[in-house]
Write an enzyme that holds these catalytic residues in place. Structure first.
Site, short mmCIF file in Angstrom:
data_model
loop_
_atom_site.label_atom_id
_atom_site.label_comp_id
_atom_site.label_asym_id
_atom_site.label_seq_id
_atom_site.Cartn_x
_atom_site.Cartn_y
_atom_site.Cartn_z
N HIS A 64 0.82 -1.21 0.00
CA HIS A 64 0.00 0.00 0.00
C HIS A 64 0.86 1.26 0.00
CE1 HIS A 64 -2.91 -2.97 1.89
NE2 HIS A 64 -3.50 -2.58 0.79
N HIS A 65 2.14 1.14 -0.42
CA HIS A 65 2.97 2.36 -0.41
C HIS A 65 2.44 3.38 -1.40
CE1 HIS A 65 4.67 0.42 -3.91
NE2 HIS A 65 5.30 1.53 -4.21
N LYS A 70 -3.18 -2.37 -7.63
CA LYS A 70 -3.61 -2.68 -8.99
C LYS A 70 -3.15 -4.07 -9.39
CE LYS A 70 -5.24 -1.05 -12.93
NZ LYS A 70 -5.97 -2.33 -13.04
N LYS A 94 6.54 -4.60 -10.59
CA LYS A 94 6.29 -4.21 -11.98
C LYS A 94 5.90 -2.74 -12.07
CE LYS A 94 3.65 -7.41 -13.86
NZ LYS A 94 2.53 -8.17 -14.47
N ASP A 99 7.28 2.90 -13.55
CA ASP A 99 6.83 4.20 -13.06
C ASP A 99 5.31 4.37 -13.18
OD1 ASP A 99 7.03 6.72 -12.00
OD2 ASP A 99 7.54 7.70 -13.89
N LYS A 106 -3.55 -8.69 -6.68
CA LYS A 106 -3.98 -9.72 -7.64
C LYS A 106 -5.16 -10.46 -7.07
CE LYS A 106 -2.12 -11.38 -11.42
NZ LYS A 106 -1.60 -10.45 -12.37
N SER A 362 -3.35 0.17 -18.43
CA SER A 362 -4.41 0.25 -17.42
C SER A 362 -4.33 1.58 -16.67
CB SER A 362 -4.26 -0.89 -16.40
OG SER A 362 -4.88 -2.06 -16.87
N1 GLU Z 1 -3.04 -8.89 -15.33
C1 GLU Z 1 -2.11 -7.99 -15.91
C2 GLU Z 1 -0.73 -8.19 -15.31
O1 GLU Z 1 -0.42 -9.23 -14.77
C3 GLU Z 1 -2.58 -6.55 -15.92
C4 GLU Z 1 -2.80 -5.91 -14.60
C5 GLU Z 1 -3.48 -4.55 -14.68
O2 GLU Z 1 -3.68 -4.04 -15.77
O3 GLU Z 1 -3.81 -4.02 -13.62
O4 GLU Z 1 0.12 -7.35 -15.39
#
Ligand code: GLU
Length: 471
Positions: A64-65, A70, A94, A99, A106, A362
């Site tokens: 949560h930094h 996402k 990732k 950035d 997940k 995204s």
């Molecule tokens: N599921 C994708 C991933 O593993 C996309 C995640 C996203 O767009 O939030 O990077």
């Protein structure tokens, strides 16, 4: 068969390996590494035949930094708590590497989606979303899901609709999920983004004549022979863009088997063949390989695992002939296999960088949703008229006239997809060069994965230190 190290532990082994090259305290490193929250839910769904089934599902928020967190939602029988935690952790690293100002998360639903009708899948997706809302595990500023293995635009639209119904007063509802259909406030270019990012990333890697020479390869993508494991959204788009960029796709695998042609496979034709026959197998002119894993061992320059985790292991690593492994999937190479392949001089372009195109776009979709306007809507015509006026002045000065087609091509203002692709290409180029720089600073003694982890750890550590720790 030796037992496999659990997936989250493998991610943490990579983390620990990189952490040695940073100067952060053990306490801070521990906080970065740990998975902050995991929600395991079970709920009943009524099947079309009236029977009731219990579904197991998870959402993990690793860090949560930065908020929101996402990451995608996966529908697969292999989903379990360890897997979602590992994948959420990979999302954190990732996002930092490319950035994107999010923490990692997940989700997963433990089902074989092929065993359910569309209406059953809709009930599962809506109930899952409802559970996330109840526990505050979804929201434009909290946690924003996206597609992953086994899910796509359709499921994202159901998530949006459920969230919208439950929180009608919120203005920014569309930003609660990404990867939505265009008509439901999705962004142009999201569907192909991960595959396109793989293409941009590989293009940048192959640009360096020096690096390619040390692998025994020619610079540039043109003529490189490539095998792709997985022909879903990511594998298909990566193969398509790479072929358009001049590469030779010599092998493609999906769940039922693989096809091989050393002279090259036409990706669009393979795609149509699968639409017509239900499978890529028996594609005209290609050799059919019954075991899909055989594609990993094909003679080729670049191998792209674009399916699931733990595909390249200590059992098959020695038989891999590719000089570059380009990780389009999350966690396709085990820690042990990574060690032996790196020792052998194989270049592994890590997942935490190479498949980040999905979350990058995204992020653009989320920004579009918060601003409530399509990218390019305000500036496109203005830019076109500036370009047109400039071209007219050039025509006047030179006394030469451009054809209407030339004028249109040169004056063209950007559409949304042009801007999204430009942002994605820049992201992939900048991030790769930062990773490569870290490798050089460490006298080339570390692999690209370790360099990428070092960059991620430093970024997240800075964020924690600057924010302070909440009492
Ligand atoms: N599921 C994708 C991933 O593993 C996309 C995640 C996203 O767009 O939030 O990077």
């Amino acid at each position: 068969m030796a037992t496999m190290i659990p997936f989250f532990e493998q991610v943490n082994l990579n983390f620990d390996k990189a952490a040695q090259f940073t100067k952060h305290s053990d306490g801070l490193l521990q906080q970065i590494k740990i998975c902050n929250s995991v929600y395991h839910m079970t709920f009943p769904i009524k099947k079309d035949d009236g029977t009731i089934e219990t579904i197991h599902a998870w959402r993990a928020e690793h860090s949560h930094h930065k908020l929101p967190t996402k990451g995608g939602i996966r529908y697969s029988t292999l989903v379990n708590e360890d897997e979602v935690m590992a994948l959420a952790a990979l999302m954190t690293y990732k996002c930092a590497i490319v950035d994107v100002p999010f923490g990692g998360a997940k989700g997963g639903v433990q089902i074989d989606r092929k065993q359910y009708s569309p209406s059953e899948l809709e009930r599962i997706t809506r109930r899952y979303t409802y559970e996330l809302i109840q526990k505050n595990f979804i929201g434009p500023g909290i946690d924003v899901p996206a597609p992953d293995f086994g899910t796509g635009e359709r499921e994202m639209a159901w998530i949006l609709d459920t969230y919208k119904t439950m929180t009608p007063e919120k203005l920014d509802v569309a930003a609660c999920v990404t990867g939505k259909p265009i008509a439901e406030e999705g962004v142009h270019g999201r569907q192909e983004a991960t595959g396109q990012g793989v293409y941009f990333g590989l293009q940048e890697v192959c640009r360096s004549a020096e690096d390619m020479k040390s692998l025994g390869l020619q610079p540039g993508l043109a003529g490189q022979s490539i095998a792709v494991q997985g022909f879903g959204n990511v594998g298909y788009h990566a193969a398509k863009f790479l072929q358009e960029g001049g590469a030779l796709i010599v092998g493609i695998a999906e769940q039922t088997g693989a096809i091989h042609n050393p002279k090259g496979l036409d990706v669009e034709k393979v795609f149509s063949h699968r639409n017509e026959t239900g499978s890529i197998l028996n594609f005209p002119g290609a050799i059919t390989l019954q075991n899909p894993a055989d594609v990993l061992e094909l003679e080729c320059d670049i191998l792209i695992p674009a399916a699931l985790e733990n595909q390249i292991t200590h059992e098959n690593a020695d038989r891999i002939k590719a000089k570059i492994i380009a990780e389009a999937a999350n966690g396709p190479t085990t820690f042990e296999a990574n060690e032996s392949l790196s020792k052998r001089g194989v270049m592994i372009i890590p997942d935490t960088y190479l498949n980040a195109g999905g979350v990058t776009v995204s992020y653009f979709e989320w920004l579009r949703n918060l601003s409530h306007v399509r990218f390019g809507r305000l500036g496109k015509r203005f830019e076109e008229s500036v370009h047109t006026n400039m071209l007219k002045v050039i025509e006047k000065i030179t006394g030469k006239e451009l054809t209407q087609a030339e004028m249109q091509q040169l004056a063209h203002g950007p559409d949304e997809v042009d801007l999204v692709n430009s942002g994605l290409e820049d992201t992939m180029i900048v991030a790769y060069n930062q990773i490569r720089e870290t490798q050089k600073q460490n006298r080339e003694e570390i692999d690209l994965r370790t360099a990428a982890f070092i960059n991620a750890i430093n970024i997240i550590a800075t964020s924690y230190m600057e924010l302070g720790i909440f009492p």
